[in-house]
Design a protein around this motif. Structure first.
Motif, PDB file in Angstrom:
ATOM      1  N   GLY A 187       0.805  -1.214   0.000  1.00  0.00           N
ATOM      2  CA  GLY A 187       0.000   0.000   0.000  1.00  0.00           C
ATOM      3  C   GLY A 187       0.840   1.267   0.000  1.00  0.00           C
ATOM      4  N   ILE A 188       2.002   1.238   0.655  1.00  0.00           N
ATOM      5  CA  ILE A 188       2.851   2.429   0.718  1.00  0.00           C
ATOM      6  C   ILE A 188       3.510   2.698  -0.629  1.00  0.00           C
ATOM      7  CG2 ILE A 188       4.900   3.420   1.790  1.00  0.00           C
ATOM      8  CD1 ILE A 188       4.175   2.015   4.350  1.00  0.00           C
ATOM      9  N   SER A 189       4.113   1.667  -1.223  1.00  0.00           N
ATOM     10  CA  SER A 189       4.801   1.867  -2.502  1.00  0.00           C
ATOM     11  C   SER A 189       3.824   2.311  -3.591  1.00  0.00           C
ATOM     12  CB  SER A 189       5.522   0.588  -2.920  1.00  0.00           C
ATOM     13  OG  SER A 189       4.617  -0.497  -3.019  1.00  0.00           O
ATOM     14  N   CYS A 190       2.668   1.660  -3.676  1.00  0.00           N
ATOM     15  CA  CYS A 190       1.682   2.039  -4.695  1.00  0.00           C
ATOM     16  C   CYS A 190       1.034   3.382  -4.366  1.00  0.00           C
ATOM     17  CB  CYS A 190       0.622   0.950  -4.825  1.00  0.00           C
ATOM     18  SG  CYS A 190       1.262  -0.624  -5.444  1.00  0.00           S
ATOM     19  N   GLY A 191       0.909   3.690  -3.065  1.00  0.00           N
ATOM     20  CA  GLY A 191       0.357   4.986  -2.685  1.00  0.00           C
ATOM     21  C   GLY A 191       1.259   6.136  -3.087  1.00  0.00           C
ATOM     22  N   VAL A 192       2.568   5.946  -2.970  1.00  0.00           N
ATOM     23  CA  VAL A 192       3.510   6.999  -3.357  1.00  0.00           C
ATOM     24  C   VAL A 192       3.419   7.282  -4.849  1.00  0.00           C
ATOM     25  CG1 VAL A 192       5.968   7.534  -3.594  1.00  0.00           C
ATOM     26  CG2 VAL A 192       5.100   6.625  -1.449  1.00  0.00           C
ATOM     27  N   VAL A 193       3.384   6.239  -5.674  1.00  0.00           N
ATOM     28  CA  VAL A 193       3.355   6.457  -7.124  1.00  0.00           C
ATOM     29  C   VAL A 193       2.004   7.024  -7.567  1.00  0.00           C
ATOM     30  CG1 VAL A 193       5.098   4.702  -7.570  1.00  0.00           C
ATOM     31  CG2 VAL A 193       2.702   4.059  -7.553  1.00  0.00           C
ATOM     32  N   THR A 194       0.927   6.633  -6.900  1.00  0.00           N
ATOM     33  CA  THR A 194      -0.374   7.215  -7.223  1.00  0.00           C
ATOM     34  C   THR A 194      -0.399   8.697  -6.871  1.00  0.00           C
ATOM     35  OG1 THR A 194      -1.444   5.091  -6.820  1.00  0.00           O
ATOM     36  CG2 THR A 194      -2.853   7.033  -6.852  1.00  0.00           C
ATOM     37  N   PHE A 195       0.204   9.057  -5.732  1.00  0.00           N
ATOM     38  CA  PHE A 195       0.313  10.464  -5.368  1.00  0.00           C
ATOM     39  C   PHE A 195       1.090  11.251  -6.428  1.00  0.00           C
ATOM     40  CE2 PHE A 195       3.049  13.708  -3.407  1.00  0.00           C
ATOM     41  CZ  PHE A 195       2.080  14.604  -2.975  1.00  0.00           C
ATOM     42  N   LEU A 196       2.214  10.686  -6.886  1.00  0.00           N
ATOM     43  CA  LEU A 196       2.989  11.362  -7.925  1.00  0.00           C
ATOM     44  C   LEU A 196       2.182  11.517  -9.211  1.00  0.00           C
ATOM     45  CD1 LEU A 196       6.514   9.695  -7.518  1.00  0.00           C
ATOM     46  CD2 LEU A 196       5.854  12.028  -6.905  1.00  0.00           C
ATOM     47  N   SER A 197       1.425  10.484  -9.562  1.00  0.00           N
ATOM     48  CA  SER A 197       0.592  10.560 -10.765  1.00  0.00           C
ATOM     49  C   SER A 197      -0.439  11.676 -10.651  1.00  0.00           C
ATOM     50  CB  SER A 197      -0.103   9.209 -10.997  1.00  0.00           C
ATOM     51  OG  SER A 197      -0.982   9.270 -12.088  1.00  0.00           O
ATOM     52  N   ASN A 198      -1.062  11.801  -9.482  1.00  0.00           N
ATOM     53  CA  ASN A 198      -2.038  12.871  -9.278  1.00  0.00           C
ATOM     54  C   ASN A 198      -1.385  14.240  -9.302  1.00  0.00           C
ATOM     55  OD1 ASN A 198      -4.314  11.239  -9.071  1.00  0.00           O
ATOM     56  ND2 ASN A 198      -3.995  10.871  -6.896  1.00  0.00           N
TER      57      ASN A 198
END
Length: 363
Positions: free
Chosen positions: A299-310
């Motif tokens: 959840g942390i690794s995918c959350g970071v990249v989703t944040f960057l995408s947004n």
């Protein structure tokens, strides 16, 4: 755990959808309620976008994980595909009702909007009820060694991510094209209006691109489960296709310069292919993130990249508020972002730490 997170997420969705349905006559109060509902719905977004790899690791064996991630992450996109159709079909498009100024016609549009809001409230309430009735946090027995292993703490996880150059490379390779594509597809009807494509046609283009991405993404993930260690190769294929499709679409829109045929068929084909290639890359990227930075929690690794995408999507839409009279620059951002992502993946050195643990310990 998954149960608490899903219950919290679905309750935020129910509350957010409910606030949008409060029958208040004061337009300013109604506007604040709608904004508050949208904010609560946005707070629920990270779980929906990031929980798929954690779900697949918790419940599925190593030879099923990529497929489970693809299904869990891409079925979320089907909601976006439905939105492309439901909006124009349920509520009359503005460009088709601009000449209707009578009170009865205006009230009819308001009634249709409210009906759609009530329907959405009913759907998320049903989802919350189902999760409340039965949604366990984990299976009785872990399906793999990785599912039962200890993960890093939040602080150590962020330190590991920020100091891992390979993770930052693939994070940018994911965030830049997917962020640009999300912003671009959100205003697709505005982009296609100057070339005389209606809102309904733009909706169908968005619908089929997402549906095609779901089908191809699940097929690619299944292939990755059968032949392990091929995630980088699959991403290279998908990003190469996305670069070609986005360049084709951009050049087609400049038909006065390039003299390429501007037809409904070419627009549909290029847009749908672009959506298929980029949408189907999402679960492959997620699996590669987890493999690269294991034992950082999924959840942390995918959350970071989703944040960057947004972030990239937000920056692009911010510039759109200033340069909204002409969209050629917006179209060129697509092939540029896809090409940059392709170069980053080419330079990336892949590793499969989680898969290695499962195979070696199991043997």
């Amino acid at each position: 755990g998954l149960r608490v997170t899903v219950l919290l997420t679905s309750s935020l969705m129910v509350l957010g959808a409910g606030l949008r349905c409060v029958p208040v006559s004061d337009i300013e109060i109604r506007k604040k309620l709608i904004h508050g509902g949208q904010l609560l719905n946005g707070l629920a977004g990270p779980t929906v976008m990031n929980a798929a790899p954690f779900l697949s690791t918790t419940w599925f064996s190593p030879d099923e994980r990529a497929t489970a991630t693809a299904i869990a992450s891409l079925l979320n996109s089907l909601g976006s595909a439905a939105a492309f159709l439901v909006g124009p079909l349920v509520v009359p498009p503005p460009n088709g009702t601009a000449h209707l100024v009578s009170h009865g016609s205006t009230q009819h549009i308001k009634d249709r909007i409210e009906a759609m809001l009530y329907a959405e409230f009913g759907m998320v309430s049903l989802i919350f009820s189902a999760a409340l009735a039965y949604f366990p946090s984990r299976p009785p027995f872990p399906p793999s060694v990785a599912a039962a292993s200890q993960r890093l703490s939040y602080r150590r996880s962020f330190c590991r991510l920020l100091s891992n150059f390979r993770f930052l490379m693939i994070a940018l390779a994911y965030a830049i094209p997917l962020g640009v594509f999300s912003g671009w597809s959100g205003v697709l009807d505005l982009i296609l209006t100057p070339i005389h494509v209606s809102q309904v046609d733009a909706g169908w283009i968005g619908f089929w691109s997402i549906v095609g991405g779901c089908v191809v993404g699940i097929a690619m993930a299944r292939f990755a489960d059968f032949i392990r260690g091929m995630l980088k190769f699959i991403l290279l294929l998908l990003l190469s296709g996305a670069t070609l499709a986005s360049t084709w679409f951009t050049l087609t829109c400049l038909t006065t310069v390039t003299h390429l045929p501007l037809t409904t068929a070419t627009l549909y084909t290029s847009c749908i292919l672009l959506g298929i290639f980029l949408n189907s890359s999402v679960p492959i990227f997620f699996e590669l993130f987890v493999e690269t930075v294991y034992p950082v929690p999924e959840g942390i690794s995918c959350g970071v990249v989703t944040f960057l995408s947004n972030v990239f999507m937000g920056v692009l839409l911010f510039f759109l508020t200033f340069y909204h009279t002409e969209f050629s620059w917006f179209n060129w951002c697509l092939p540029g972002s896809c090409l940059l992502s392709l170069l980053l993946i080419l330079c990336f050195r892949e590793s499969y730490d989680r898969l290695y643990l499962d195979v070696v310990v199991s043997v």
